[in-house]
Design a protein around this motif. Sequence first.
Motif, PDB file in Angstrom:
ATOM      1  N   ALA A  47       0.839  -1.213   0.000  1.00 18.36           N
ATOM      2  CA  ALA A  47       0.000   0.000   0.000  1.00 18.36           C
ATOM      3  C   ALA A  47       0.868   1.255   0.000  1.00 18.36           C
ATOM      4  N   ILE A  48       1.929   1.237   0.804  1.00 21.18           N
ATOM      5  CA  ILE A  48       2.823   2.409   0.878  1.00 21.18           C
ATOM      6  C   ILE A  48       3.645   2.527  -0.406  1.00 21.18           C
ATOM      7  N   LEU A  49       4.133   1.391  -0.900  1.00 21.08           N
ATOM      8  CA  LEU A  49       4.959   1.415  -2.117  1.00 21.08           C
ATOM      9  C   LEU A  49       4.172   1.898  -3.336  1.00 21.08           C
ATOM     10  N   ILE A  50       2.878   1.599  -3.371  1.00 21.65           N
ATOM     11  CA  ILE A  50       2.047   2.065  -4.496  1.00 21.65           C
ATOM     12  C   ILE A  50       1.765   3.562  -4.353  1.00 21.65           C
ATOM     13  N   LEU A  51       1.531   4.008  -3.118  1.00 25.31           N
ATOM     14  CA  LEU A  51       1.181   5.427  -2.891  1.00 25.31           C
ATOM     15  C   LEU A  51       2.301   6.380  -3.334  1.00 25.31           C
ATOM     16  N   ILE A  52       3.551   5.980  -3.108  1.00 26.43           N
ATOM     17  CA  ILE A  52       4.678   6.889  -3.423  1.00 26.43           C
ATOM     18  C   ILE A  52       4.750   7.222  -4.927  1.00 26.43           C
ATOM     19  N   PRO A  53       4.839   6.214  -5.845  1.00 28.98           N
ATOM     20  CA  PRO A  53       4.875   6.594  -7.275  1.00 28.98           C
ATOM     21  C   PRO A  53       3.582   7.230  -7.763  1.00 28.98           C
ATOM     22  N   LEU A  54       2.455   6.810  -7.140  1.00 28.86           N
ATOM     23  CA  LEU A  54       1.164   7.396  -7.512  1.00 28.86           C
ATOM     24  C   LEU A  54       1.171   8.907  -7.283  1.00 28.86           C
ATOM     25  N   ARG A  55       1.711   9.326  -6.132  1.00 31.10           N
ATOM     26  CA  ARG A  55       1.777  10.748  -5.802  1.00 31.10           C
ATOM     27  C   ARG A  55       2.768  11.474  -6.720  1.00 31.10           C
ATOM     28  N   ILE A  56       3.906  10.836  -6.988  1.00 35.13           N
ATOM     29  CA  ILE A  56       4.929  11.488  -7.824  1.00 35.13           C
ATOM     30  C   ILE A  56       4.388  11.693  -9.242  1.00 35.13           C
ATOM     31  N   ILE A  57       3.789  10.623  -9.818  1.00 36.99           N
ATOM     32  CA  ILE A  57       3.286  10.707 -11.196  1.00 36.99           C
ATOM     33  C   ILE A  57       2.137  11.719 -11.288  1.00 36.99           C
ATOM     34  N   SER A  58       1.201  11.663 -10.323  1.00 36.39           N
ATOM     35  CA  SER A  58       0.069  12.600 -10.370  1.00 36.39           C
ATOM     36  C   SER A  58       0.550  14.047 -10.235  1.00 36.39           C
ATOM     37  N   GLU A  59       1.564  14.245  -9.377  1.00 31.88           N
ATOM     38  CA  GLU A  59       2.121  15.594  -9.186  1.00 31.88           C
ATOM     39  C   GLU A  59       2.743  16.112 -10.493  1.00 31.88           C
ATOM     40  N   ILE A  60       3.496  15.243 -11.182  1.00 30.75           N
ATOM     41  CA  ILE A  60       4.147  15.641 -12.444  1.00 30.75           C
ATOM     42  C   ILE A  60       3.097  15.990 -13.500  1.00 30.75           C
ATOM     43  N   ILE A  61       2.090  15.106 -13.638  1.00 31.81           N
ATOM     44  CA  ILE A  61       1.048  15.334 -14.654  1.00 31.81           C
ATOM     45  C   ILE A  61       0.315  16.648 -14.372  1.00 31.81           C
ATOM     46  N   VAL A  62      -0.106  16.825 -13.129  1.00 35.41           N
ATOM     47  CA  VAL A  62      -0.869  18.037 -12.785  1.00 35.41           C
ATOM     48  C   VAL A  62      -0.008  19.290 -12.966  1.00 35.41           C
ATOM     49  N   TYR A  63       1.284  19.195 -12.619  1.00 33.48           N
ATOM     50  CA  TYR A  63       2.171  20.347 -12.772  1.00 33.48           C
ATOM     51  C   TYR A  63       2.299  20.748 -14.242  1.00 33.48           C
TER      52      TYR A  63
END
Lengths: 148, 75
Positions: A47-63
């Motif tokens: 759960a933690i390992l999935i959350l980390i890339p999920l946040r990074i990728i979503s942050e990049i896309i939204v930025y």
Amino acid sequence: MTHQEKNNIISMITSIIVSVPYLIFIFNKYQAENLALPEELKFWGAAILILIPLRIISEIIVYIVFAILNTIITGEDEVEITDERDNLIALKSTRNSYYMFIIGFVISLIAITVSSSPSAMFMILIITGVVSEFTDILSKIYYYRKGI
Amino acid sequence: MSKDFIKNNVKKLRFDNGQMTQEALAKEVGVTRQTIIAIENGNYSPSLELAFRIALIFESNIDEVFSYSPNDNSK
């Protein structure tokens, strides 16, 4: 509203849109699966390992989307430099975020000592991670608005 | 907070120097326009290095640009 303030508000919204539904999904899944101890640890690790890339990728896309929309709407080019004030605000915000994480980490240790349940510890750690991220973003917005 | 102690004449000096814009000053000293705005509004006390750079642009001594007045905090 300055570029930095807009950026942080967008980060906050992204964090709420991505992290909160993910946490709700994970907590519901955990309750539905009723796992034994070794699988329970694997579940929380994943759960933690999935959350980390999920946040990074979503942050990049939204930025990227924000930068394009901001340029189209305001006509401003994305060439903001980072100066000493930005660095100081980032440092102070990170410090506040660490304080929040340390408090959550201690609470998670208390939880595992009292309840002997690793799930309680992991739940508190994940929530602490999200809350400390919010603390970082809100601190930045506060310092940009009120000054340092 | 430090913003109560350090006063500045940046806005006045900009106008005295051919109505220099915040953007132009920011470019000259290598910071963002927001930082110049924050300094002028007293929301940010610049580093010593930045303070000297600003003073250099206006060809002034640093004490003509920035002043330290601890008594202002008791108001």
